[in-house]
Design an enzyme around this catalytic site. Structure first.
Site, PDB file in Angstrom:
ATOM      1  CG  HIS A   1      -6.016  -1.875   0.110  1.00  0.00           C
ATOM      2  ND1 HIS A   1      -5.153  -1.570  -0.915  1.00  0.00           N
ATOM      3  CD2 HIS A   1      -5.499  -1.300   1.220  1.00  0.00           C
ATOM      4  CE1 HIS A   1      -4.161  -0.831  -0.452  1.00  0.00           C
ATOM      5  NE2 HIS A   1      -4.344  -0.656   0.855  1.00  0.00           N
TER       6      HIS A   1
ATOM      7  CB  SER B   1      -0.969  -0.043   1.179  1.00  0.00           C
ATOM      8  OG  SER B   1      -1.997   0.911   1.047  1.00  0.00           O
TER       9      SER B   1
ATOM     10  CG  ASP C   1      -7.059  -2.126  -3.795  1.00  0.00           C
ATOM     11  OD1 ASP C   1      -7.364  -0.921  -3.808  1.00  0.00           O
ATOM     12  OD2 ASP C   1      -6.006  -2.547  -3.280  1.00  0.00           O
TER      13      ASP C   1
END
Length: 311
Positions: free
Chosen positions: A278, A154, A248
Site C-alpha cells: 500500500h 486508497s 495489502d
C-alpha cells in the site's frame, strides 16, 4: 503467516524502510495533528518535482469552498479531464501530498488533471469528504466541455467509486474510473484482509482506526457513500480499472468490485501488482515494479479518457 521476505523484493524493502524512517508504523498512536505533520514531512521527502511540460494553478470551487489544483500540459489533450482524489485514510493529505503524482499523470496523457482538497476527519465526519468529491465532480462535469475520468488512490479510490455510484443516471457522469489500492468496504473476515492483516505499510489495525475516525464511531452499515461494495446494484457504472498491491489487506476489494461489475455485464478489470505494498505510488521512481504499475495507470487513464476499453 505470510512470508514477506519472499514476496517483496529488495527495492521495495528499501522503499518500505525509507517510508518508515519518516512515517513510523505506530504513527496512528499519535494525535491527529502529529500524524498530519509526520505525513506531510514524508510527502515532502518523496516529492519528485514536475515534468518540464506541466504547470499548475491552485484555485477554489467557489460555490462549495473546495480548494483544487489544476495541472496543464504544454501539449494539451482535450479528449477528457481527470479528477484526482488523494489518499490518506480520510484524515491526511491535501493538494501537496499527491502534487507530483498529479503532474506526472498530466504530462504523458496531456489531460488537464484537477486535484481535490476535500474536507478531512475528524473535524469533518462522513459524509463531508464524499460531499466534496461529488461537488467537485459536478463542477468539473459542468465546467469542462469534455468527459471526466475519476482517478484516486486508497481513500481517494473509495471516494471515486462512491461518486460513480451516486451519479448513475445523471446526464453527465464519469467516462471511466481508475481505483488505485482502494478501500471499498469489503468483507474483512476473508481474503487479503486475513492473509495480509499485518502487511508492511498498512495493517488491519490501521484500517479500523481510519474507519472509526472517519465515522466518529457511528455504524455505517449499508451506506454506499461509505462502502461502495455495500451497494445492491452494480449496473450502469463507468468502465472501471482497479489496481491493487498484493501485500495489502485491501487487495481483495479490487477483485470483489470487479466481479460485481462483471456480473451485471459492465466493463471492469483488476490488476493485482505482485510484491507491492500500500502506498507504492511514492516508489515509482525507485522501485521497478512500482514504476511499471504507474506506467500502467497512466496508460489506463489515457485509454479511458479517449473512451476506449481494451481489457
Amino acid at each position: 503467516m505470510t512470508d514477506y521476505k519472499t514476496l517483496i523484493d529488495a527495492e521495495t524493502w528499501a522503499f518500505i524502510e525509507r517510508t518508515n524512517s519518516f512515517y513510523p508504523p505506530d504513527t496512528i498512536d499519535y494525535t491527529i495533528a502529529q500524524q498530519r505533520a509526520i505525513y506531510d514531512r514524508m510527502c515532502r521527502e518523496f516529492f519528485a518535482g514536475y515534468p518540464d511540460a506541466v504547470t499548475a494553478e491552485t484555485t477554489i470551487i467557489a460555490a462549495h469552498d473546495i480548494p483544487i489544483r489544476i495541472y496543464r500540459s504544454a501539449t494539451p489533450n482535450k479528449a477528457a479531464v481527470v479528477l484526482y482524489i488523494h489518499g490518506g485514510g480520510f484524515i491526511l493529505g491535501g493538494l501537496d501530498s499527491h502534487d507530483d503524482v498529479c503532474a506526472e499523470l498530466c504530462a504523458p496523457t496531456g489531460f488537464e488533471v484537477v486535484s481535490v482538497d476535500y474536507r478531512l476527519a475528524p473535524e469533518h465526519l462522513h459524509p463531508a469528504a464524499f460531499d466534496d468529491a461529488l461537488h467537485a465532480f459536478e463542477w468539473a462535469a459542468s465546467t469542462y466541455d469534455r468527459p471526466v475520468v475519476l482517478c484516486g488512490d486508497s481513500a481517494g479510490g473509495n471516494l471515486c467509486a462512491a461518486v460513480s455510484h451516486a451519479t448513475r443516471g445523471h446526464a453527465k457522469r464519469p467516462i471511466g474510473q481508475v481505483l488505485i489500492y482502494p478501500s471499498l468496504g469489503g468483507d474483512r473476515s476473508r481474503g487479503s484482509y486475513v492473509t495480509h492483516a499485518e502487511a508492511p505499510m498498512l495493517t488491519m489495525r490501521d484500517l479500523e482506526f481510519y474507519k472509526h475516525v472517519r465515522t466518529g464511531g457511528a455504524d455505517g452499515s449499508g451506506d454506499i457513500a461509505l462502502s461502495p461494495l455495500a451497494d445492491a446494484d452494480f449496473t450502469d457504472l463507468p468502465p472501471t480499472v482497479l489496481i491493487t498491491a498484493q501485500c495489502d489487506p485491501l487487495s481483495s476489494d479490487g477483485e470483489a468490485y470487479r466481479d460485481r461489475v462483471l456480473a451485471t455485464g459492465g466493463h471492469a478489470t483488476w490488476f493485482e501488482e505482485p510484491g507491492l505494498v500500500h502506498g507504492y505510488l511514492r516508489a515509482r521512481h525507485t522501485v521497478g515494479r512500482a514504476r511499471a504499475s504507474f506506467n500502467r495507470i497512466v496508460a489506463v487513464v489515457s485509454v479511458l479518457g479517449r473512451g476506449g476499453w481494451t481489457w
